[in-house]
Design a protein around this motif. Structure first.
Motif, PDB file in Angstrom:
ATOM      1  N   ASP A  59       5.484   9.220  -5.421  1.00  0.00           N
ATOM      2  CA  ASP A  59       6.115   7.926  -5.686  1.00  0.00           C
ATOM      3  C   ASP A  59       6.262   7.685  -7.188  1.00  0.00           C
ATOM      4  O   ASP A  59       6.583   6.580  -7.622  1.00  0.00           O
ATOM      5  N   THR A  60       6.016   8.751  -7.973  1.00  0.00           N
ATOM      6  CA  THR A  60       6.200   8.619  -9.422  1.00  0.00           C
ATOM      7  C   THR A  60       7.672   8.759  -9.772  1.00  0.00           C
ATOM      8  O   THR A  60       8.456   9.342  -9.037  1.00  0.00           O
TER       9      THR A  60
ATOM     10  N   LEU B 261      -0.513  13.457 -23.290  1.00  0.00           N
ATOM     11  CA  LEU B 261       0.732  12.726 -23.052  1.00  0.00           C
ATOM     12  C   LEU B 261       1.059  12.697 -21.563  1.00  0.00           C
ATOM     13  O   LEU B 261       1.496  11.670 -21.030  1.00  0.00           O
ATOM     14  N   GLU B 262       0.811  13.808 -20.890  1.00  0.00           N
ATOM     15  CA  GLU B 262       1.067  13.871 -19.452  1.00  0.00           C
ATOM     16  C   GLU B 262       0.244  12.820 -18.704  1.00  0.00           C
ATOM     17  O   GLU B 262       0.752  12.117 -17.823  1.00  0.00           O
ATOM     18  N   ASN B 263      -1.020  12.706 -19.066  1.00  0.00           N
ATOM     19  CA  ASN B 263      -1.894  11.731 -18.403  1.00  0.00           C
ATOM     20  C   ASN B 263      -1.486  10.302 -18.738  1.00  0.00           C
ATOM     21  O   ASN B 263      -1.545   9.404 -17.892  1.00  0.00           O
ATOM     22  N   GLU B 264      -1.061  10.106 -19.986  1.00  0.00           N
ATOM     23  CA  GLU B 264      -0.610   8.778 -20.408  1.00  0.00           C
ATOM     24  C   GLU B 264       0.598   8.337 -19.591  1.00  0.00           C
ATOM     25  O   GLU B 264       0.699   7.192 -19.157  1.00  0.00           O
ATOM     26  N   LEU B 265       1.510   9.266 -19.366  1.00  0.00           N
ATOM     27  CA  LEU B 265       2.699   8.965 -18.575  1.00  0.00           C
ATOM     28  C   LEU B 265       2.343   8.733 -17.110  1.00  0.00           C
ATOM     29  O   LEU B 265       2.889   7.831 -16.461  1.00  0.00           O
ATOM     30  N   LYS B 266       1.447   9.555 -16.580  1.00  0.00           N
ATOM     31  CA  LYS B 266       1.048   9.410 -15.176  1.00  0.00           C
ATOM     32  C   LYS B 266       0.455   8.032 -14.924  1.00  0.00           C
ATOM     33  O   LYS B 266       0.688   7.420 -13.878  1.00  0.00           O
ATOM     34  N   ASP B 267      -0.333   7.551 -15.887  1.00  0.00           N
ATOM     35  CA  ASP B 267      -0.936   6.226 -15.738  1.00  0.00           C
ATOM     36  C   ASP B 267       0.130   5.137 -15.658  1.00  0.00           C
ATOM     37  O   ASP B 267      -0.118   4.052 -15.109  1.00  0.00           O
ATOM     38  N   CYS B 268       1.304   5.432 -16.198  1.00  0.00           N
ATOM     39  CA  CYS B 268       2.406   4.462 -16.174  1.00  0.00           C
ATOM     40  C   CYS B 268       3.429   4.780 -15.091  1.00  0.00           C
ATOM     41  O   CYS B 268       4.497   4.156 -15.034  1.00  0.00           O
TER      42      CYS B 268
ATOM     43  N   GLU C  95       9.007   2.733 -22.755  1.00  0.00           N
ATOM     44  CA  GLU C  95       8.325   1.461 -23.015  1.00  0.00           C
ATOM     45  C   GLU C  95       6.821   1.573 -22.806  1.00  0.00           C
ATOM     46  O   GLU C  95       6.149   0.622 -22.393  1.00  0.00           O
ATOM     47  N   ILE C  96       6.283   2.792 -23.073  1.00  0.00           N
ATOM     48  CA  ILE C  96       4.827   2.971 -23.048  1.00  0.00           C
ATOM     49  C   ILE C  96       4.229   2.450 -24.340  1.00  0.00           C
ATOM     50  O   ILE C  96       3.135   1.915 -24.387  1.00  0.00           O
TER      51      ILE C  96
END
Length: 500
Positions: free
Chosen positions: A133-134, A212-219, A497-498
């Motif tokens: 659902d990402t 960065l991958e984890n930062e994006l996943k969190d969003c 918009e992170i």
């Protein structure tokens, strides 16, 4: 069909996972565990199929977790006549023993359309199949054509953001205008102060940045690729090799079973690799002509077995080939070493650390048997455009001219009169100034006005300026950012918009 990484440090994945992820977690490229084999009867029997059915059939052997109906639906949407005309890949008789495979009849006038019109449909279904659902962030580094084709394909596709990086001074005026005028709520384009290799390296570094991958996943975001490192981008290109052969037999240009030669303008090694895979699957191919411009790293590799990127990147009249790191060569090496992932990973590590590697004697011999390599300088390229126009009343772009001239060199050096298919990868109207120089009609041209060149080319050749070019004249510039390569990750986060 399951897929493995060329570097061997990730598990096997389905086709849907390979397409969604784009690049393997270990930095390698996904390849199928095995390849189907087609009999000559099967190859020739596909000739009667419309292109979309031809493509769906080829893809069905690799994308086995997609149903036949799903692949048919994807191909029908991608290759509709409204986008490509009656034939997405027509074979044109030009010379006595040389034909041209025109691959630029899609919406952006480049061969990348054939893969990038179907990739968004495959990607959307991959999301469904993997239960994700990402939202997907599509990243693309481009030397000219991939960027616009990717933007066109993914424009306003739900659940995606498409971000393209191109060398600010390394593409043609038309290529640049096609990208910076691209509409779409989910599209973003950045010029890079540097060359294509800087942009490509930046994208690969971003893919391997776990933080960065984890930062994006969190969003709620996940990265994927629209470059030919993505199997969903490469696989559709296999189709037109089979179709070209079937067309050549049907038009009695060759006899059934006759081995032929393909001349391919080559930069990132994706297009020619698709041809190699077609040969591996049973297509009667005698040899491939690997045609390079003055950025001749591949020519040197084929002839010496040494891949050395430690050289100046030349800016040429065939900018889509201005590349020193040919990513898809990794897939070929994996195949020729019989899937020796440890060896491939070691070579790629050497490329990243010291800028060069040397393959084994056995692999080097296999490469030379499969490929004839030649590089073409600027004057040769322009001269080839003029010669083909004068001799055959046929117009080619600079990239096609590189392949045409390389084919001429092959004939001169080998004495081989085998039937050759030259792959034409872009419309002449994407490179009007160079084409006008080739046909001797560039005198007095305003170099700052690409539209003047387009209209003059149409007038001089009694043709029509493509609608895709005339539309650019009135389109506003929507993407104006030019950044340093090291700022790519920061601007991705701003786009999503992170960070503000």
């Amino acid at each position: 069909m399951l897929f493995v990484s060329t570097r061997g440090q990730t598990g096997k994945v389905s086709a849907a996972h390979a397409i969604k992820e784009g690049l393997a977690g270990d930095g390698g490229l996904f390849v199928p565990q095995s390849f189907p084999y087609f009999s000559l009867e099967t190859i020739l029997g596909m000739h009667a199929l419309p292109y979309e059915q031809f493509a769906a059939k080829i893809l069905s052997y690799f994308l086995t977790d997609y149903t036949a109906d799903e692949l048919t639906e994807c191909a029908a949407a991608a290759y509709a006549a409204g986008k490509f005309g009656p034939d997405p890949a027509p074979l044109r008789k030009v010379g006595e023993r040389t034909d041209v495979l025109e691959l630029w009849h899609g919406p952006t006038m480049a061969f990348k359309d054939i893969a990038l019109q179907i990739l968004p449909h495959l990607m959307t279904k991959a999301q469904e199949k993997t239960g994700s659902d990402t939202r997907i962030v599509i990243l693309a580094a481009t030397s000219g054509d991939t960027g616009k084709a990717a933007l066109e394909g993914f424009e306003d596709v739900p659940g995606t953001e498409i971000i393209v990086f191109y060398p600010e001074n390394g593409v043609s005026p038309v290529q640049k205008l096609q990208m910076v005028t691209q509409p779409g709520k989910n599209t973003k384009v950045f010029g890079i102060r540097g060359n294509f290799d800087d942009a490509q390296r930046g994208v690969k570094d971003i893919f391997s940045d776990e933080s960065l991958e984890n930062e994006l996943k969190d969003c709620g975001w996940v990265f994927s690729s629209a470059n030919s490192i993505n199997w969903g981008r490469l696989a559709p290109q296999i189709t037109y090799y089979f179709k070209a052969y079937a067309d050549a037999v049907a038009s009695e240009r060759i006899k059934p079973g006759e081995r032929i030669i393909f001349a391919v303008p080559t930069g990132n090694f994706g297009d020619i690799l698709a041809g190699y895979y077609a040969k591996k699957m049973g297509l009667p191919v005698k040899q491939f002509i690997c045609a390079s411009n003055s950025n001749n790293v591949l020519t040197d590799f084929v002839n010496t077995g040494v891949y050395d990127k430690n050289r100046v990147l030349n800016k040429t009249v065939s900018p889509s080939m201005d590349i020193l790191v040919s990513s898809n060569l990794e897939r070929l090496l994996f195949d020729l070493t019989e899937n020796d992932a440890a060896q491939v990973a070691a070579w790629m590590k050497q490329l990243n650390t010291v800028g060069k590697y040397q393959v084994s004697k056995d692999v080097a011999e296999q490469v030379r048997e499969l490929f004839f390599a030649a590089w073409i300088d600027e004057q040769e390229t322009v001269d080839a455009i003029g010669r083909v126009h004068n001799d055959f009343e046929y117009l080619i772009d600079p990239h096609t001219a590189v392949a045409w001239r390389a084919a001429e060199k092959y004939r001169l050096l080998s004495g081989d009169d085998s039937y050759i298919v030259v792959l034409s990868t872009a419309s002449p109207f994407k490179f009007c100034k160079t084409v006008l120089e080739g046909i001797g009609k560039a005198a007095g041209l305003n170099e700052n006005d690409p539209f003047e060149a387009a209209h003059r080319l149409a007038e001089e050749t009694e043709s029509t300026v493509p609608a895709q070019v005339t539309a650019l004249e009135s389109m506003p510039i929507l993407h104006k950012d030019v950044i340093a390569a090291e700022e790519m990750a920061q601007y991705i986060k701003k786009t999503l918009e992170i960070i503000k």
